[in-house]
Write an enzyme that holds these catalytic residues in place. Structure first.
Site, PDB file in Angstrom:
ATOM      1  N   ASP A   1     -14.550 -22.112  24.621  1.00  0.00           N
ATOM      2  CA  ASP A   1     -15.478 -21.820  25.707  1.00  0.00           C
ATOM      3  C   ASP A   1     -16.310 -23.089  25.894  1.00  0.00           C
ATOM      4  O   ASP A   1     -16.383 -23.931  24.994  1.00  0.00           O
ATOM      5  CB  ASP A   1     -16.355 -20.635  25.320  1.00  0.00           C
ATOM      6  CG  ASP A   1     -17.461 -20.365  26.307  1.00  0.00           C
ATOM      7  OD1 ASP A   1     -17.168 -20.249  27.508  1.00  0.00           O
ATOM      8  OD2 ASP A   1     -18.631 -20.295  25.877  1.00  0.00           O
ATOM      9  N   LEU A   2     -16.963 -23.239  27.039  1.00  0.00           N
ATOM     10  CA  LEU A   2     -17.754 -24.443  27.293  1.00  0.00           C
ATOM     11  C   LEU A   2     -19.260 -24.158  27.227  1.00  0.00           C
ATOM     12  O   LEU A   2     -19.951 -24.604  26.330  1.00  0.00           O
ATOM     13  CB  LEU A   2     -17.369 -25.050  28.644  1.00  0.00           C
ATOM     14  CG  LEU A   2     -15.917 -25.541  28.765  1.00  0.00           C
ATOM     15  CD1 LEU A   2     -15.641 -26.076  30.167  1.00  0.00           C
ATOM     16  CD2 LEU A   2     -15.614 -26.599  27.715  1.00  0.00           C
ATOM     17  N   ASP A   3     -19.763 -23.381  28.174  1.00  0.00           N
ATOM     18  CA  ASP A   3     -21.205 -23.130  28.255  1.00  0.00           C
ATOM     19  C   ASP A   3     -21.727 -22.465  26.990  1.00  0.00           C
ATOM     20  O   ASP A   3     -21.223 -21.414  26.558  1.00  0.00           O
ATOM     21  CB  ASP A   3     -21.531 -22.234  29.452  1.00  0.00           C
ATOM     22  CG  ASP A   3     -21.177 -22.877  30.779  1.00  0.00           C
ATOM     23  OD1 ASP A   3     -20.975 -24.098  30.806  1.00  0.00           O
ATOM     24  OD2 ASP A   3     -21.106 -22.141  31.791  1.00  0.00           O
TER      25      ASP A   3
ATOM     26  N   ASP B   1     -19.321 -18.405  22.300  1.00  0.00           N
ATOM     27  CA  ASP B   1     -20.610 -17.839  21.895  1.00  0.00           C
ATOM     28  C   ASP B   1     -20.810 -16.400  22.337  1.00  0.00           C
ATOM     29  O   ASP B   1     -21.693 -15.711  21.827  1.00  0.00           O
ATOM     30  CB  ASP B   1     -21.750 -18.686  22.474  1.00  0.00           C
ATOM     31  CG  ASP B   1     -21.851 -18.524  23.982  1.00  0.00           C
ATOM     32  OD1 ASP B   1     -22.820 -17.908  24.458  1.00  0.00           O
ATOM     33  OD2 ASP B   1     -20.946 -18.996  24.698  1.00  0.00           O
TER      34      ASP B   1
END
Length: 237
Positions: free
Chosen positions: A16-18, A188
């Site tokens: 995941d990025l954000d 997250d």
């Protein structure tokens, strides 16, 4: 790091990025400010319209078209356009100004600095595994300077329904020609990342920032990203 389930052999690390590779909150704050400034410049009538006004426009749009949520970029763009029309602009004017405001938002939203230790970790992992990104957002790995480390990035909307739907994970497995269970997805969000990965048959690593209780366990729980150093195999001297 806590292990809850036995890990199967891993060939792909999916990120995941954000809020996984970086703190997304200040990024979005800057991007929102850039959007508001562009709107003020091109449509002074928006002077008294804050971020909450534009959020409400997106909420109204999502009630009418629930599937628009799967593409947050288009959702934001159409929400800006709808808000401008509500303020009295013509459809043509609203469309043009919405494009300018969204571009200002996107340029700021994709200006992201990755911490050196995160880049180093990814560099080490990329020597031994394939790396991909799977995001519900619209950050750009190339603009982050990570394009050379990742095989590709999949984004909700253009590439399928958002996590926790399994679309993006299954698309990734098919594109890489690997079985889903050989992918370890790190993110997250328990709902989006853990449940999404498990639904698709992937393995899940939850980057739990807040030590939250959960009903459905990931394979592993991380306190911080650097715990992935565990998977970096060093050659014996």
């Amino acid at each position: 790091m806590q292990c809850y389930k036995a890990l199967q052999p891993i060939s792909v690390f999916s990120f995941d990025l954000d809020d996984t590779l970086y703190n997304n909150q200040p990024v979005i704050a800057v991007a929102e400010a850039a959007m508001l400034q562009s709107l003020l410049q091109h449509a002074p009538i928006t002077q008294r319209c804050d971020s909450e006004f534009w959020w409400q426009q997106r909420r109204i749009l999502a009630k009418a078209k629930p599937d628009i949520r799967h593409d947050i970029g288009r959702w934001r763009l159409l929400g800006i356009e709808a808000g401008l029309i509500e303020l009295g602009l013509t459809s043509c004017e609203a469309g043009e100004i919405a494009e300018l405001a969204y571009d200002a938002f996107w340029q700021a939203r994709t200006t992201i600095s990755i911490a050196p230790d995160v880049t180093q970790l990814l560099t080490e992992l990329a020597k031994q595994y394939q790396l991909i990104a799977i995001t519900n957002g619209n950050a750009c790995i190339k603009k982050m300077g990570l394009g050379d480390l990742f095989a590709f990035s999949l984004q909700a909307g253009p590439d399928g329904r958002m996590k926790p739907y399994p679309d993006l994970f299954l698309t990734a497995a098919a594109r890489l020609n690997v079985k889903p269970e050989t992918i370890l997805h790190i993110g997250d969000s328990h709902r989006a990342d853990v449940l999404g990965a498990l639904k698709a048959g992937c393995q899940a690593a939850w980057l739990d920032h807040y030590q939250q209780p959960v009903a459905v366990l990931p394979h592993i729980r991380l306190n911080h990203l650097q715990q992935l150093q565990y998977f970096v195999v060093t050659e014996a001297i």
